[in-house]
Scaffold this motif. Structure first.
Motif, short mmCIF file in Angstrom:
data_model
loop_
_atom_site.label_atom_id
_atom_site.label_comp_id
_atom_site.label_asym_id
_atom_site.label_seq_id
_atom_site.Cartn_x
_atom_site.Cartn_y
_atom_site.Cartn_z
N GLY A 28 -52.73 -60.97 21.94
CA GLY A 28 -53.80 -60.18 21.33
C GLY A 28 -55.14 -60.32 22.02
N LYS A 29 -55.27 -61.32 22.89
CA LYS A 29 -56.53 -61.47 23.63
C LYS A 29 -56.68 -60.36 24.66
N ALA A 46 -53.73 -58.88 15.94
CA ALA A 46 -53.64 -57.82 16.95
C ALA A 46 -52.45 -58.07 17.88
N GLY A 47 -52.24 -59.32 18.24
CA GLY A 47 -51.12 -59.67 19.10
C GLY A 47 -49.79 -59.41 18.43
N LEU A 52 -44.95 -56.14 18.06
CA LEU A 52 -44.01 -55.39 17.22
C LEU A 52 -43.89 -53.95 17.71
N GLU A 53 -45.02 -53.35 18.09
CA GLU A 53 -45.00 -51.98 18.60
C GLU A 53 -44.22 -51.86 19.91
N CYS A 64 -47.77 -65.15 17.15
CA CYS A 64 -49.18 -64.83 17.37
C CYS A 64 -50.03 -65.29 16.18
N LEU A 65 -49.44 -65.24 15.00
CA LEU A 65 -50.13 -65.71 13.79
C LEU A 65 -49.89 -67.20 13.56
N SER A 66 -48.64 -67.60 13.60
CA SER A 66 -48.28 -68.96 13.17
C SER A 66 -48.85 -70.05 14.07
N HIS A 67 -49.11 -69.76 15.35
CA HIS A 67 -49.64 -70.82 16.21
C HIS A 67 -51.02 -71.29 15.75
N ALA A 68 -51.74 -70.43 15.04
CA ALA A 68 -53.07 -70.77 14.57
C ALA A 68 -53.16 -70.90 13.05
#
Length: 141
Positions: A28-29, A46-47, A52-53, A64-68
């Motif tokens: 997402g960056k 965003a990532g 997914l798209e 992308c979500l779970s790492h943070a």
């Protein structure tokens, strides 16, 4: 190093998932480039959306979500390994994350936390100790 230690301990883990997640977790960056060098979390959803798209599996895109956001999510061992690798790479240590990884590994091996703690804690320290070097190289100086 983390995957090698898991292998040494006979931890059941999907190492290919972890390797792929390491590569794509900050995708997402691309759309939030200011978060490369400044704090921010807009790149996380965003990532996931971008991956997914592009047809990436929801399980993998979720990294992308779970790492943070591992504190707020139910995470697999693979996701937790990614999260701890991401923080250690920067030279940071987060006790609650590290203990969650240790407890997950101990549980999967049907061992007590303190049976696996020494080897993992030493490894976490070794990885984190070189964080400043890695960060300075990644910034080009």
């Amino acid at each position: 190093m983390l995957l090698h230690q898991c292998e040494k301990l006979n931890v059941p883990i999907d190492s290919e998932f972890v390797k792929m997640a390491v590569v794509i977790h900050d995708a997402g960056k691309i759309v939030h480039p200011h978060e490369i060098s400044a704090p921010g979390s807009n790149h996380e959803p965003a990532g996931e959306k971008m991956l997914l798209e592009k047809g990436i599996s929801p399980t993998l895109a979720r990294c992308c979500l779970s790492h943070a956001r591992w504190q707020d999510m139910e995470c697999s061992l693979e996701e937790l390994i990614l999260a701890v690798a991401d923080t250690l790479w920067k030279g940071k240590r987060i006790d609650s994350l590290e203990l969650r990884v240790i407890d997950h590994i101990a549980g999967s091996l049907k061992k007590d936390r303190w049976d696996v703690f020494p080897a993992l804690d030493s490894l976490f320290e070794a990885i984190a100790n070189d964080g400043d070097n890695r960060l300075s190289r990644s910034k080009g100086g």
